[in-house]
Motif scaffolding. Structure first.
Motif, PDB file in Angstrom:
ATOM      1  N   ARG C  51      18.281  22.507  26.385  1.00 21.07           N
ATOM      2  CA  ARG C  51      17.761  21.185  26.050  1.00 21.07           C
ATOM      3  C   ARG C  51      16.928  20.636  27.211  1.00 21.07           C
ATOM      4  NH1 ARG C  51      19.986  17.089  22.419  1.00 21.07           N
ATOM      5  NH2 ARG C  51      22.004  18.137  22.452  1.00 21.07           N
ATOM      6  N   ASP C  52      17.372  20.856  28.419  1.00 24.85           N
ATOM      7  CA  ASP C  52      16.549  20.480  29.563  1.00 24.85           C
ATOM      8  C   ASP C  52      16.194  21.736  30.349  1.00 24.85           C
ATOM      9  OD1 ASP C  52      19.016  20.996  30.758  1.00 24.85           O
ATOM     10  OD2 ASP C  52      19.410  18.892  31.261  1.00 24.85           O
ATOM     11  N   ASP C  53      15.293  21.587  31.265  1.00 25.91           N
ATOM     12  CA  ASP C  53      14.810  22.694  32.076  1.00 25.91           C
ATOM     13  C   ASP C  53      15.976  23.277  32.885  1.00 25.91           C
ATOM     14  OD1 ASP C  53      11.942  23.649  32.858  1.00 25.91           O
ATOM     15  OD2 ASP C  53      13.153  23.669  34.705  1.00 25.91           O
ATOM     16  N   GLN C  54      16.109  24.589  32.897  1.00 28.86           N
ATOM     17  CA  GLN C  54      17.255  25.166  33.591  1.00 28.86           C
ATOM     18  C   GLN C  54      17.057  26.642  33.888  1.00 28.86           C
ATOM     19  OE1 GLN C  54      20.692  25.729  30.427  1.00 28.86           O
ATOM     20  NE2 GLN C  54      19.336  24.042  29.827  1.00 28.86           N
ATOM     21  N   VAL C  55      17.879  27.134  34.833  1.00 28.55           N
ATOM     22  CA  VAL C  55      18.054  28.566  34.979  1.00 28.55           C
ATOM     23  C   VAL C  55      19.193  28.930  34.031  1.00 28.55           C
ATOM     24  CG1 VAL C  55      18.734  30.430  36.521  1.00 28.55           C
ATOM     25  CG2 VAL C  55      17.304  28.552  37.380  1.00 28.55           C
ATOM     26  N   ALA C  56      18.877  29.704  33.007  1.00 32.97           N
ATOM     27  CA  ALA C  56      19.911  30.066  32.036  1.00 32.97           C
ATOM     28  C   ALA C  56      21.040  30.806  32.739  1.00 32.97           C
ATOM     29  CB  ALA C  56      19.317  30.944  30.936  1.00 32.97           C
ATOM     30  N   CYS C  57      22.232  30.571  32.269  1.00 33.50           N
ATOM     31  CA  CYS C  57      23.368  31.270  32.902  1.00 33.50           C
ATOM     32  C   CYS C  57      24.555  31.310  31.947  1.00 33.50           C
ATOM     33  CB  CYS C  57      23.753  30.595  34.215  1.00 33.50           C
ATOM     34  SG  CYS C  57      24.781  31.652  35.240  1.00 33.50           S
ATOM     35  N   GLY C  58      25.393  32.307  32.123  1.00 34.98           N
ATOM     36  CA  GLY C  58      26.584  32.417  31.289  1.00 34.98           C
ATOM     37  C   GLY C  58      26.288  32.922  29.886  1.00 34.98           C
ATOM     38  N   VAL C  59      25.055  33.301  29.629  1.00 38.19           N
ATOM     39  CA  VAL C  59      24.672  33.679  28.268  1.00 38.19           C
ATOM     40  C   VAL C  59      25.412  34.943  27.826  1.00 38.19           C
ATOM     41  CG1 VAL C  59      22.760  34.060  26.693  1.00 38.19           C
ATOM     42  CG2 VAL C  59      22.400  32.725  28.783  1.00 38.19           C
ATOM     43  N   GLU C  60      25.407  35.958  28.663  1.00 39.61           N
ATOM     44  CA  GLU C  60      26.071  37.204  28.303  1.00 39.61           C
ATOM     45  C   GLU C  60      27.584  36.989  28.198  1.00 39.61           C
ATOM     46  OE1 GLU C  60      24.091  36.777  30.856  1.00 39.61           O
ATOM     47  OE2 GLU C  60      22.292  37.939  30.402  1.00 39.61           O
ATOM     48  N   ASP C  61      28.129  36.129  29.045  1.00 38.77           N
ATOM     49  CA  ASP C  61      29.573  35.877  29.004  1.00 38.77           C
ATOM     50  C   ASP C  61      29.935  35.107  27.733  1.00 38.77           C
ATOM     51  OD1 ASP C  61      29.792  37.197  31.416  1.00 38.77           O
ATOM     52  OD2 ASP C  61      29.747  35.370  32.610  1.00 38.77           O
ATOM     53  N   ALA C  62      29.111  34.126  27.376  1.00 39.46           N
ATOM     54  CA  ALA C  62      29.341  33.408  26.119  1.00 39.46           C
ATOM     55  C   ALA C  62      29.246  34.370  24.943  1.00 39.46           C
ATOM     56  CB  ALA C  62      28.328  32.274  25.974  1.00 39.46           C
ATOM     57  N   ALA C  63      28.308  35.297  25.042  1.00 32.93           N
ATOM     58  CA  ALA C  63      28.172  36.285  23.970  1.00 32.93           C
ATOM     59  C   ALA C  63      29.440  37.125  23.843  1.00 32.93           C
ATOM     60  CB  ALA C  63      26.957  37.189  24.245  1.00 32.93           C
ATOM     61  N   ALA C  64      29.973  37.556  24.970  1.00 35.59           N
ATOM     62  CA  ALA C  64      31.194  38.376  24.938  1.00 35.59           C
ATOM     63  C   ALA C  64      32.335  37.596  24.283  1.00 35.59           C
ATOM     64  CB  ALA C  64      31.586  38.794  26.356  1.00 35.59           C
ATOM     65  N   LEU C  65      32.384  36.324  24.570  1.00 35.04           N
ATOM     66  CA  LEU C  65      33.425  35.459  24.020  1.00 35.04           C
ATOM     67  C   LEU C  65      33.279  35.327  22.496  1.00 35.04           C
ATOM     68  CD1 LEU C  65      34.274  32.179  25.805  1.00 35.04           C
ATOM     69  CD2 LEU C  65      33.817  32.108  23.380  1.00 35.04           C
ATOM     70  N   LEU C  66      32.050  35.188  22.040  1.00 34.62           N
ATOM     71  CA  LEU C  66      31.833  35.029  20.602  1.00 34.62           C
ATOM     72  C   LEU C  66      32.065  36.348  19.866  1.00 34.62           C
ATOM     73  CD1 LEU C  66      28.738  32.686  20.903  1.00 34.62           C
ATOM     74  CD2 LEU C  66      30.953  32.061  19.920  1.00 34.62           C
ATOM     75  N   VAL C  67      31.693  37.443  20.500  1.00 34.64           N
ATOM     76  CA  VAL C  67      31.972  38.764  19.907  1.00 34.64           C
ATOM     77  C   VAL C  67      33.480  38.956  19.784  1.00 34.64           C
ATOM     78  CG1 VAL C  67      31.904  41.254  20.396  1.00 34.64           C
ATOM     79  CG2 VAL C  67      29.818  39.873  20.603  1.00 34.64           C
ATOM     80  N   ARG C  68      34.189  38.568  20.810  1.00 39.49           N
ATOM     81  CA  ARG C  68      35.654  38.684  20.790  1.00 39.49           C
ATOM     82  C   ARG C  68      36.252  37.939  19.592  1.00 39.49           C
ATOM     83  NH1 ARG C  68      40.102  40.295  20.597  1.00 39.49           N
ATOM     84  NH2 ARG C  68      41.882  39.545  21.740  1.00 39.49           N
ATOM     85  N   GLY C 102      34.404  29.066  18.633  1.00 40.63           N
ATOM     86  CA  GLY C 102      33.740  29.426  19.875  1.00 40.63           C
ATOM     87  C   GLY C 102      32.716  28.431  20.386  1.00 40.63           C
ATOM     88  N   TRP C 103      32.264  27.556  19.508  1.00 37.03           N
ATOM     89  CA  TRP C 103      31.167  26.641  19.820  1.00 37.03           C
ATOM     90  C   TRP C 103      31.265  25.977  21.198  1.00 37.03           C
ATOM     91  CZ3 TRP C 103      30.856  21.463  16.572  1.00 37.03           C
ATOM     92  CH2 TRP C 103      29.851  20.631  17.082  1.00 37.03           C
ATOM     93  N   LYS C 104      32.241  25.128  21.375  1.00 36.43           N
ATOM     94  CA  LYS C 104      32.281  24.297  22.582  1.00 36.43           C
ATOM     95  C   LYS C 104      32.654  25.094  23.823  1.00 36.43           C
ATOM     96  CE  LYS C 104      31.556  20.078  20.757  1.00 36.43           C
ATOM     97  NZ  LYS C 104      30.613  19.047  21.180  1.00 36.43           N
ATOM     98  N   THR C 105      33.502  26.107  23.665  1.00 34.68           N
ATOM     99  CA  THR C 105      33.859  26.916  24.832  1.00 34.68           C
ATOM    100  C   THR C 105      32.628  27.641  25.354  1.00 34.68           C
ATOM    101  OG1 THR C 105      36.094  27.191  23.996  1.00 34.68           O
ATOM    102  CG2 THR C 105      35.383  28.738  25.681  1.00 34.68           C
ATOM    103  N   ALA C 106      31.855  28.199  24.427  1.00 34.80           N
ATOM    104  CA  ALA C 106      30.621  28.891  24.830  1.00 34.80           C
ATOM    105  C   ALA C 106      29.627  27.900  25.430  1.00 34.80           C
ATOM    106  CB  ALA C 106      30.011  29.604  23.633  1.00 34.80           C
TER     107      ALA C 106
END
Lengths: 294, 294, 294, 294, 294, 294
Positions: C51-68, C102-106
């Protein structure tokens, strides 16, 4: 000839937490060297081979660990099979960062497990070298694996053709002299054996003895198995004569200092099994790792 | 003379989960033998003594384990102290059921840890036997402890007077040839060392080399420490001459096959430290246990 | 430009237990709201965007969580890349019950991690804004991440282009004044540095100092790195003049209150690295989530 | 005035595994610096004091952590009490090795927790500054604490006088628009609220709304609580007029961007509670540590 | 008719550690019998079917467990569906060693879970047998599941059409007489209810009462829900008359000894929900397992 | 008369993680009700008594749990002792917040464990009611405890005078028909028994049989123990005649549907032990709790 693979042996996969624990003790936050060199994303291949003669072991577990890290893996040689020098055991491909994270943990696991499996197998082979039929004398390994490694050590014992003497204290009965000192002095060993049998009718009663007279007494008291602690071979011979006419005849287990060099003598003397901790001190076998770009 | 106790060494207590894991692998549901004999409630005493000459180790950890089971414990000899045969190490009192639950787990832990500590100490002693001043050459043990035992193994290394080469991959830098193969071929080792230093200015850059020419090149490329993999002593001598005039002079670490028999040669040749896995394959030292009613 | 993805950075996947712990603290028994509305089985899609300018982070970890949890996931933007407002980061499809679990945790994971990564990157950028060559001054983050988050925080630091000052106390050496007060008063700092170097030849010796005179003394005592605690920039300038002629010249690390606004001044004054806790207090970056039926 | 100590708040002690996890992330193998300096056995004292004005927090938990390491500890100031600058909070004595192991972990925990507690308390105070009676408006903190810290964060929220909005998804009901999009379009919100109430008669039905019309509709549909997402204060005023005659009147919770500066306005407008994530981004409060020989 | 599958119910997958814990308690080192017979590698098939009439449960969790062991699995019947005798529930193929490892753990899990689900469903059905509209009276199960099974028990409750009364103590409010005895005697229940509501505005206030007068008093004091502990049905009838005119009318929850035989009476008397522990003591339902070579 | 306390039975203390897990499933963040009422700090006392006749159980474990929370505890009645209605079992004092946190978890644990212990004891008593000498027929409980409860269930079995049939699959041998179907058809049961004995000489060979002819065949094949699955008593009688002359005579274990009502018949018919899952479905025994200010 060494027996079959670990999956055929009906062993469960390593728990997820155990694999994570192996990684956590070596690479909690990845390989810093890879990161500072900026090479983590390069595709690579890593091949594990037997450097010296060994019973391969830990291969499937190392594979599970590398898969967990994100590598693609082929198991090339099953745990429990004899691997001559140069035998390729495992092949993994993936980014260099992944391969470097898993390299030494996988290698150390395989080398340590192969050390135990190979040493166990050497005792199994030596036990039958004097003409005994394979499978008639069991090589049972003790609980004296390094702390925290019992689950892994047992896989190596089985891969080497051995069996577990006892996994722990909670499902088998072994009456030590250190138990007997706590009995009411009026009650003898026969009383103890009867008590044990009544409370645990589905378990064999094993009694540790340290000389021939004790052994004979234990046999008469009804022990199912006599665990002969540090008996010279000649004492085993003498004991066999003394108990052979009993019905049922107790089984004899030689324990204490048994190894590949002296096991045949005990077998020839007539023991039914040997109990040994020797494989746990065996040096690791060498596993060579080649790691290069793909 | 062996150094101080583990508390003075600033090591944390074993985590509760680690103690529970040690117990779980041996006595998940207590000692069945004690239970079927009905002797669990008898008061008893259990005394651990050194049977052979050793650097005592694991004593405080074994004590924590026995306390966890409900015993009352006195530590009689600190980990890290030389214990001649017969030295009492630990005394525990409590119900027989408690003592039998902890007996072998405590004993195996102490024997295994003393094996590593004693072997480490032997290398430390040998390193200075040729006249080197104690403390000027460090004996650094590798990551090759049996799987899952690193936390315990390190305590034993420290008790024996050694240090840890690397605890894991995530806080130290060691450039292996297996890292270099992934570099852009146009970039040489000097480039890699510079990159590493820029990204990790607070870490030393260690480079593994396998012959004298590689070593000299790595020194010129700016490596802080050259890890000499399986160098014959005479190559170390030759290398020392080649690098001694560099400023700053790189440190030299001999690795690969170092043990108590050959360490003095490397020290005499001029290395600053030795890196060894040998203590992890040392056989356990014997700890005798006497267990009797109180 | 921000560096590469987390897999290229050679970071291990999150342990299974860590992912389960993230889920357990938010959805131990699923989303009650979904369940009482009876919508859990409806297929849906969930898209995370910056939503705002950022260095993306945690994306792969959030993905692992949602896959789980059972979702199908596409990573659309790697951690460590600059993401302008509106950039789609992650897309997940699956039953509404899974997505709502998974929404809010991710989202919280990604927002919090991006907060640290973006703040770290801001310091890295500011450090070189005065003309310094990128990569010549390292931005090192401290151990002061919120309790229990170090493993996650470090991933964010690396994604932002920073490095870890120390991961913990057990592999690096930093002599605080609080250590020195325990030394034998007859022994000075030089003695302490010598002792440290002898026992830990593979580690750099960092010494925290609080004024210029202390710093010069530490440099003369042989410290490899001087950690300048809350030095005004002008004191850094003065110190550089005093130590620049030493050989080897100690490295200078500015610490205490360093942030994106003042870092350039320290760099211009000549420090080799800065040590900062600032990114850990950075507010999370906003990640927008759209969740709708498929 | 800030409320009582954490034990009076009926919070459980930290699990043993959580304390061990805090130690494991900072000192897996002790403080290397202490060890190489050989000062681990010197007796010492360590005193933690508030450096800036704060609601003390984490004091009992830090004490538990230091006791676990072997220190003797006095809690001098309860969590939840206002601590002016200079207030002594905690005193620990023990060997220097023990104190150095626990120093920064205890300090970071207390500083981080005090940051949240102090920020929460500031909102609680501001909420009543306009004349509202203390205790009539609750300050409820969200689930958006940093990953893995919820158990610790909640202790800080309670210490600051706040309450938890929801601990997780599994015991409370909050109908988001993201839930409603999955409903059968023929069913309106009233249908959803009825369904939720039937399945969960012991829970309140909270509905998130984003404008006044939605809010009125949700009130009419039977929502117990309207969660007003990013409502301007004037919209709250307007809404209060619209719903005040309903019986039962729904409660109003203001959420989204609430902080100490704007909370009074919302309270004056008539909300029953405010929901905020602001305290989780509060900077840590400073806790000074003095560490010296005894 | 029983509701939908567990995935539609928005329940999370079992944590990896929970699956490993289930396996660890039954097959820490595999099936010894399989191993000594040497049959571990034979391919086989294992089919689970309902032997008696039941609400199927635990099927997906058993499947996850068998997949973890290495089997290939088809879920043939979803948890939560009514399964007449003979209904095939789950089919697994794999090596005999794998199937034997998982057999009894999977079967016991399914039988135990089906016992709870079936018993819950019987109460749900009986509750509406007197003409009450399904869904208007909730069957809420208590926290009294066997120790350590709450996560699993709740899945079974949901599969049976029940809801959880409270998952734990930390997110819901239930004022017991055992709480009231600690209040300041000058403060009455109304004071307590007001205090609770102020501190926890988003939770309902449930008050346990043991006779009609207490119930009326609690209603007047503002309780949202009256939990009627062991009320005879006639007392419920009397209470309904007394509180029916209150606005808002408190909800009534019958608790203590509720089961399938007496629930209809309570429903007819006018309670809004029933609270029961009965399903946790239900005997397991029989699940038949056929295991044969493929 | 029921046997001795759990410490005399040589059972280990509950692992710290198990106690924390019990608390985590009920009070992850304390008792919200206590907190909102503000009564957490009031001193109180909590007394647990037997409400109905029972074999007390779980008392020491409940005590450990309450101590962990911070209460002071007296164990008033040992697990394994017969407790008539009204018997005080456990007394705890501490702040109301602590007592309320532990109340129901301790109570549920004791009630559930006493249910199993009492039911086990009823079978043990019934087994000897026909004149059999106590201790000559063992009551062995199966692995069919509710998932995850095996460690706790076994303590209750032992407290009730029973023994464990098998703790798991990894240390005992039980050949099911489901094993035999995987054997090479040319090999008969005798071959299988021989193979098992060779590989596991320290374990008894148990064979499950479903009719008299199978049983006789298994006896002739060398089985140590015949597990008679759902044999009518008259078939047991017939079998005893058939095998009584064999030497060694196999032991007979009756299994399948054994309970306190029918066990005496099996004992009279001549079985050596009975195998039962019945106690695991026993309803909990009632434990009354009084909780009041001190």
């Amino acid at each position: 000839m060494v027996s079959s693979s670990s999956s055929a042996d009906g062993l469960p996969p390593l728990p997820a937490a155990l694999i994570d624990a192996l990684l956590a003790e070596d690479v909690p936050f990845g390989d810093l060297t890879t990161r500072v060199l900026g090479i983590g994303g390069q595709p690579g291949v890593m091949i594990f081979s037997a450097r010296d003669d060994q019973v391969a072991c830990g291969v499937e577990d190392a594979a599970a660990l590398l898969v967990r890290l994100g590598a693609t893996v082929d198991v090339l040689w099953s745990s429990g099979r004899h691997a001559p020098p140069g035998t390729p055991l495992l092949r993994a491909t993936g980014p260099a960062g992944v391969l470097h994270m898993g390299w030494k943990t996988a290698q150390t696991l395989m080398e340590w497990a192969a050390g135990i499996a190979t040493a166990t197998h050497a005792i199994v082979s030596a036990a039958t070298s004097g003409g005994a039929v394979a499978g008639t004398v069991a090589v049972a390994c003790t609980r004296k694996a390094p702390p925290l490694t019992r689950a892994l050590a047992m896989r190596a014992v089985v891969a080497g053709g051995g069996v577990m003497h006892r996994i722990g204290l909670s499902e088998t009965i072994l009456i030590f002299p250190e138990h007997l000192v706590f009995l009411n002095p009026r009650d003898g060993l026969a009383h103890a054996v009867r008590a044990a049998r009544g409370k645990a009718p589905e378990r064999r009663i094993v009694v540790e003895v340290t000389d021939v007279e004790q052994a004979v007494a234990a046999a008469r008291a009804g022990a199912d198995i006599l665990q002969l602690e540090k008996f010279p071979v000649e004492d085993v011979v003498r004991l066999v004569e003394r108990v052979m006419s009993l019905s049922p005849r107790p089984r004899l287990a030689a324990a204490g200092g048994i190894n590949a060099r002296n096991v045949a003598g005990y077998v020839a003397a007539g023991v039914d099994l040997v109990v040994t901790s020797a494989p746990y001190s065996a040096p690791p076998r060498d596993v060579q790792v080649e790691l290069r770009p793909l």
